[in-house]
Design an enzyme around this catalytic site. Structure first.
Site, short mmCIF file in Angstrom:
data_model
loop_
_atom_site.label_atom_id
_atom_site.label_comp_id
_atom_site.label_asym_id
_atom_site.label_seq_id
_atom_site.Cartn_x
_atom_site.Cartn_y
_atom_site.Cartn_z
N CYS A 89 0.83 -1.01 -0.53
CA CYS A 89 0.14 0.28 -0.33
C CYS A 89 0.77 0.84 0.15
CB CYS A 89 -0.81 0.01 1.24
SG CYS A 89 -0.95 1.34 2.03
N GLU A 90 0.51 2.02 -1.28
CA GLU A 90 1.68 3.01 -0.90
C GLU A 90 1.21 4.11 0.00
OE1 GLU A 90 0.84 5.01 -5.01
OE2 GLU A 90 -0.45 5.54 -4.49
N HIS A 91 -0.17 3.91 0.95
CA HIS A 91 0.13 4.93 1.88
C HIS A 91 0.71 4.72 3.35
CE1 HIS A 91 -4.07 5.34 0.02
NE2 HIS A 91 -2.86 6.64 -0.51
N HIS A 92 1.06 3.43 3.71
CA HIS A 92 1.64 3.06 4.73
C HIS A 92 3.15 2.36 4.75
CE1 HIS A 92 -2.93 4.08 5.63
NE2 HIS A 92 -2.03 4.51 6.54
N GLN A 118 -5.41 -0.56 -4.34
CA GLN A 118 -6.00 -1.46 -5.46
C GLN A 118 -7.14 -0.83 -6.33
OE1 GLN A 118 -8.09 -4.30 -2.31
NE2 GLN A 118 -9.20 -4.97 -3.79
N HIS A 139 -5.92 -5.85 3.32
CA HIS A 139 -5.14 -4.49 3.64
C HIS A 139 -4.42 -5.06 5.22
CE1 HIS A 139 -5.83 -2.16 -0.04
NE2 HIS A 139 -7.04 -3.22 -0.41
N CYS A 163 -3.01 -2.68 6.20
CA CYS A 163 -2.69 -1.20 7.12
C CYS A 163 -4.06 -0.60 7.99
CB CYS A 163 -2.30 0.22 6.20
SG CYS A 163 -3.98 0.55 4.41
N1 LIG Z 1 -8.42 3.72 -1.98
C1 LIG Z 1 -7.54 2.97 -0.98
N2 LIG Z 1 -7.34 3.56 -0.32
C2 LIG Z 1 -6.68 2.77 0.51
C3 LIG Z 1 -5.55 1.77 0.07
N3 LIG Z 1 -4.44 1.53 1.40
C4 LIG Z 1 -4.58 2.00 2.05
N4 LIG Z 1 -6.25 2.79 1.75
C5 LIG Z 1 -6.33 3.84 2.62
O1 LIG Z 1 -5.20 5.05 2.55
C6 LIG Z 1 -6.24 5.61 3.49
C7 LIG Z 1 -5.29 6.68 4.37
O2 LIG Z 1 -5.96 8.15 5.11
P1 LIG Z 1 -5.08 8.50 6.39
O3 LIG Z 1 -5.98 9.08 6.94
O4 LIG Z 1 -4.20 9.97 5.20
O5 LIG Z 1 -3.75 7.88 6.77
P2 LIG Z 1 -4.23 7.47 8.44
O6 LIG Z 1 -4.73 8.46 9.52
O7 LIG Z 1 -3.09 6.49 8.32
O8 LIG Z 1 -5.81 6.59 8.23
P3 LIG Z 1 -5.99 5.30 9.29
O9 LIG Z 1 -5.39 4.09 8.47
O10 LIG Z 1 -7.51 5.33 8.71
O11 LIG Z 1 -5.57 5.39 10.00
C8 LIG Z 1 -6.58 4.61 4.59
O12 LIG Z 1 -7.76 5.20 4.63
C9 LIG Z 1 -6.43 3.66 4.29
O13 LIG Z 1 -7.26 3.18 4.73
C10 LIG Z 1 -6.05 1.08 -1.21
O14 LIG Z 1 -5.85 0.56 -2.05
N5 LIG Z 1 -6.76 1.60 -1.89
#
Ligand SMILES: Nc1nc2c(ncn2[C@@H]2O[C@H](COP(=O)(O)OP(=O)(O)OP(=O)(O)O)[C@@H](O)[C@H]2O)c(=O)[nH]1
Length: 236
Positions: A126-129, A167, A195, A197
């Site tokens: 996942c590119e966010h975490h 995804q 996921h 995360c």
């Molecule tokens: N649409 C989508 N979201 C993703 C995917 N992988 C991770 N995420 C989401 O990316 C979002 C990042 O949100 P932020 O609020 O910036 O980060 P955060 O504080 O770590 O969010 P939480 O996971 O809710 O604690 C989260 O809601 C994750 O669930 C993906 O493949 N698709």
């Protein structure tokens, strides 16, 4: 119906609930949106990975120190190097392009019935975490006189999943790649993934699954074709 892949895309994304179908969350987008994604894509030469290792290793040493670890203790001595190699492996999809793998694997074949390869395991980050998400990809297409070696469908899934991803984009990239390579009557891709995360951190929902789909061509236009694909792939 004279359908073929024309770049019109339908995606549905939803948390996986047993009693819900795919139909209520369909969004149309244009091919240009997919092409726009590609502009931001990166690539990495496999031959450069070794020379990049020392800096990656130093970065992991720094991460460990900032976590309060003693990087000289025995168990961690080679960890930065191992972690550097691991992250390169997890993102090895940047090494390859679709052309690299499809070379010579597209055949003329007078077959116009649905072809499905299902339950292809994929592991992505996942590119966010930068934590894993993983699950299964189901791919279907209806040929238009051309078929592709079956393993190449799994290889396409591998190329795009071994990158930093979301995804939805992964699903669309797989579908568009098949569409561009084969010009089939339609392409359908569904991914079901967990996921980490959402499991190991954050909202901590152990059993949640995310389902995404991209439907192109006849799968988008003909509900029966789409239903046949979904029935054949989503059966447990
Ligand atoms: N649409 C989508 N979201 C993703 C995917 N992988 C991770 N995420 C989401 O990316 C979002 C990042 O949100 P932020 O609020 O910036 O980060 P955060 O504080 O770590 O969010 P939480 O996971 O809710 O604690 C989260 O809601 C994750 O669930 C993906 O493949 N698709």
């Amino acid at each position: 119906m004279n359908s073929h892949c024309n770049g019109k895309v339908s995606d549905s994304v939803e948390d996986f609930h047993l009693n819900k179908g795919f139909s209520d969350l369909i969004i149309d987008t244009k091919k240009s949106a997919v092409v726009a994604h590609r502009k931001h894509e990166t690539s990495r030469k496999e031959s450069e990975d070794e020379s990049r290792l020392p800096l990656l290793e130093a970065a992991y040493t720094s991460i460990l120190r900032h976590l309060g670890e003693d990087t000289d203790r025995e168990g961690l001595l080679r960890t930065p190097l191992r972690a550097a190699k691991a992250i390169q492996f997890f993102t090895k999809g940047y090494h390859e392009t679709i052309d690299d793998i499809l070379n010579n694997a597209i055949f003329d074949e007078d077959h116009e019935e649905m072809v499905i390869v299902k339950d292809i395991d994929v592991f992505s980050l996942c590119e966010h975490h930068l934590v894993p998400f993983f699950g299964k990809v189901h791919i279907g297409y209806i040929p238009n006189k051309k078929v592709v070696g079956l393993s190449k469908l799994a290889r396409i899934a591998e190329i795009f999943s071994r990158r930093l991803q979301v995804q939805e984009r992964l699903t669309k990239q797989i579908a568009m790649a098949i569409c561009e390579a084969l010009q089939p009557k339609g392409v359908a891709v569904v991914i079901e993934a967990a996921h980490m995360c959402m499991v190991m951190r954050g909202v901590q929902k152990m059993n949640s699954r995310t389902v995404t789909s991209t439907m192109l061509g006849i799968y988008l236009e003909d509900p029966k074709t789409r239903e046949e694909f979904l029935t054949l792939t989503m059966r447990t």
